[in-house]
Write a protein that holds these residues in place. Structure first.
Motif, PDB file in Angstrom:
ATOM      1  N   ALA A 197       0.818  -1.221   0.000  1.00  0.00           N
ATOM      2  CA  ALA A 197       0.000   0.000   0.000  1.00  0.00           C
ATOM      3  C   ALA A 197       0.848   1.267   0.000  1.00  0.00           C
ATOM      4  O   ALA A 197       0.634   2.165  -0.802  1.00  0.00           O
ATOM      5  CB  ALA A 197      -0.918  -0.002   1.213  1.00  0.00           C
ATOM      6  N   GLY A 198       1.765   1.356   0.954  1.00  0.00           N
ATOM      7  CA  GLY A 198       2.546   2.591   1.089  1.00  0.00           C
ATOM      8  C   GLY A 198       1.775   3.692   1.789  1.00  0.00           C
ATOM      9  O   GLY A 198       2.337   4.725   2.132  1.00  0.00           O
ATOM     10  N   ARG A 199       0.456   3.533   1.962  1.00  0.00           N
ATOM     11  CA  ARG A 199      -0.338   4.524   2.715  1.00  0.00           C
ATOM     12  C   ARG A 199      -1.433   3.775   3.460  1.00  0.00           C
ATOM     13  O   ARG A 199      -2.003   2.812   2.960  1.00  0.00           O
ATOM     14  CB  ARG A 199      -0.899   5.607   1.806  1.00  0.00           C
ATOM     15  N   ARG A 200      -1.697   4.246   4.685  1.00  0.00           N
ATOM     16  CA  ARG A 200      -2.545   3.415   5.571  1.00  0.00           C
ATOM     17  C   ARG A 200      -3.961   3.233   5.067  1.00  0.00           C
ATOM     18  O   ARG A 200      -4.596   2.225   5.347  1.00  0.00           O
ATOM     19  CB  ARG A 200      -2.510   3.915   7.022  1.00  0.00           C
ATOM     20  N   GLU A 201      -4.488   4.197   4.264  1.00  0.00           N
ATOM     21  CA  GLU A 201      -5.878   4.084   3.810  1.00  0.00           C
ATOM     22  C   GLU A 201      -6.101   2.820   2.969  1.00  0.00           C
ATOM     23  O   GLU A 201      -7.213   2.336   2.841  1.00  0.00           O
ATOM     24  CB  GLU A 201      -6.284   5.300   2.940  1.00  0.00           C
ATOM     25  N   LEU A 202      -5.036   2.339   2.352  1.00  0.00           N
ATOM     26  CA  LEU A 202      -5.189   1.191   1.431  1.00  0.00           C
ATOM     27  C   LEU A 202      -4.947  -0.156   2.104  1.00  0.00           C
ATOM     28  O   LEU A 202      -5.208  -1.202   1.516  1.00  0.00           O
ATOM     29  CB  LEU A 202      -4.129   1.333   0.324  1.00  0.00           C
ATOM     30  N   VAL A 203      -4.421  -0.120   3.333  1.00  0.00           N
ATOM     31  CA  VAL A 203      -3.965  -1.370   3.971  1.00  0.00           C
ATOM     32  C   VAL A 203      -5.121  -2.363   4.174  1.00  0.00           C
ATOM     33  O   VAL A 203      -4.994  -3.561   3.912  1.00  0.00           O
ATOM     34  CB  VAL A 203      -3.231  -1.049   5.300  1.00  0.00           C
ATOM     35  N   GLY A 204      -6.284  -1.848   4.591  1.00  0.00           N
ATOM     36  CA  GLY A 204      -7.427  -2.726   4.858  1.00  0.00           C
ATOM     37  C   GLY A 204      -7.899  -3.431   3.599  1.00  0.00           C
ATOM     38  O   GLY A 204      -8.147  -4.639   3.593  1.00  0.00           O
ATOM     39  N   LYS A 205      -8.000  -2.675   2.523  1.00  0.00           N
ATOM     40  CA  LYS A 205      -8.522  -3.226   1.264  1.00  0.00           C
ATOM     41  C   LYS A 205      -7.602  -4.343   0.742  1.00  0.00           C
ATOM     42  O   LYS A 205      -8.059  -5.401   0.319  1.00  0.00           O
ATOM     43  CB  LYS A 205      -8.622  -2.078   0.250  1.00  0.00           C
ATOM     44  N   ILE A 206      -6.289  -4.089   0.815  1.00  0.00           N
ATOM     45  CA  ILE A 206      -5.340  -5.098   0.314  1.00  0.00           C
ATOM     46  C   ILE A 206      -5.365  -6.338   1.215  1.00  0.00           C
ATOM     47  O   ILE A 206      -5.301  -7.471   0.729  1.00  0.00           O
ATOM     48  CB  ILE A 206      -3.926  -4.499   0.221  1.00  0.00           C
ATOM     49  N   SER A 207      -5.506  -6.126   2.509  1.00  0.00           N
ATOM     50  CA  SER A 207      -5.558  -7.270   3.437  1.00  0.00           C
ATOM     51  C   SER A 207      -6.755  -8.152   3.116  1.00  0.00           C
ATOM     52  O   SER A 207      -6.652  -9.385   3.076  1.00  0.00           O
ATOM     53  CB  SER A 207      -5.699  -6.792   4.878  1.00  0.00           C
TER      54      SER A 207
END
Ligand code: PEP
Ligand code: MN
Length: 343
Positions: A197-207
């Motif tokens: 992700a490189g940015r926290r907003e995307l971490v959930g979606k990728i997980s």
């Protein structure tokens, strides 16, 4: 895309990108331990930074903080090793696991050096993919470890350096890790959404995506105060956010169709917006035809459009009968829009 069959509960590795102070290490670990679903606590001690002059880790002194996490909170602990002296220090400190970072996996000399230093120990190893999408290099690193008798190896997918502008810090290229795992079926594979992700907003979606693709777990960078982190501040989340993310994975397991249905809802929305935008252009064409004194129906043009769209649709895997039906419907609606607006 190929799916894997993952285990029931994810293997969860969480903790800061870097150990910074004893307080930061302990506070983060205490909050993570309270969740009850974190299996392994991570913290980098020797940091491979892209450029010199950045925070390069606290080094050996962090080993005792990790031991304290294990002794006081009962979490297994892991750090990154990139050289022979790191391996020796990690083994001497009795860490439960070590991981090999993406930059190290990229270099066979480094992997060989680490493997030789690990020889004779039975410590489990997590192995990140190399920075380039080269599955032979990744599998080669697995073999170098197996050759020295290390057999408990877990792969970590952390994405690949993008060579074009990308929403990701590292491209997921999911097919590559899924294929490597299917070729090495005895190994587990987890996903590191933080470095993808490189940015926290995307971490959930990728997980969530990784979990739905069948990955066995996650390594998520987690910090008590992510915005103040000395490395990778933009991509770290706090322990409460990690708990919410793990709740989402559980919900996805309870309702496996829900995520896919949301995706279909979004696609339908885009489809309708696109058709409406097309009708808008069609009405403009109608008024130009009127100004030029042309008939609304131009049979020859329509036949060309139909053939071209059918052949493109076929390439996309859509059947001819379906394409004829939908294109005829769009055409007839276009004509009635032009009649209504331009007469
Ligand atoms: C890390 O996990 O902090 C790290 C340096 O990761 P990578 O090797 O994937 O870049
Ligand atoms: Mn990091």
């Amino acid at each position: 895309m190929q799916h894997l069959n993952h285990t029931k509960n994810p293997l969860v590795v969480a903790g800061p990108c870097s150990a910074e102070t004893e307080t930061q290490v302990m506070q983060t670990a205490e909050q993570l331990a309270r969740d009850g679903r974190v299996n392994v606590y991570r913290a980098g001690l020797w940091k491979p930074r892209s450029e010199p002059g950045c925070f390069e880790g606290v080094g050996k002194q962090g080993l005792k903080w990790l031991r304290k996490v294990r002794d006081e909170l009962g979490l297994a602990v892991i750090t990154e090793v990139a050289r022979e002296d790191h391996v020796k220090a990690a083994l001497d400190a009795g860490l439960d696991w070590v991981w090999i970072g993406a930059r190290s996996t990229t270099n066979p000399f480094t992997v060989q050096e680490i493997a030789e230093a690990l020889e004779g120990s039975d410590i489990p190893v997590m192995l990140k993919n190399p920075v380039s999408p080269d599955s032979r290099l990744w599998k080669g690193a697995v073999r170098r470890l197996q050759n020295v008798g290390i057999h408990d190896i877990t792969l970590i997918h952390r994405g690949f350096t993008p060579f074009q502008a990308s929403p990701f810090r590292n491209e997921p290229l999911w097919d590559i890790p899924l294929k490597v795992q299917s070729e090495l079926p005895d190994l587990k594979i987890i996903c590191d959404p933080s470095h993808i992700a490189g940015r926290r907003e995307l971490v959930g979606k990728i997980s969530l995506q990784a979990w739905q693709l069948g990955f066995d777990g996650l390594m998520v960078e987690t910090h008590v105060q992510p915005e103040l982190a000395l490395s990778d501040a933009r991509q770290q989340i706090n322990p409460a956010q990690l708990s919410a993310l793990l709740d989402e994975l559980e919900q996805a397991d309870a309702a496996p169709l829900e995520g896919l249905r949301q995706e279909v809802d979004q696609k339908d929305q885009q489809l309708l917006e696109l058709i409406a935008a097309r009708m808008n252009v069609v009405r403009q064409i109608g008024s130009v035809k009127k100004d030029m004194g042309l008939d609304i129906v131009q049979q020859e043009r329509w036949e060309r459009v139909l053939n071209q769209r059918i052949s493109r649709g076929n390439q996309l895997g859509l059947s001819e009968a379906f394409l004829e039906k939908i294109l005829e419907a769009i055409h007839s609606e276009s004509i009635s829009q032009q009649r209504k607006w331009c007469s």
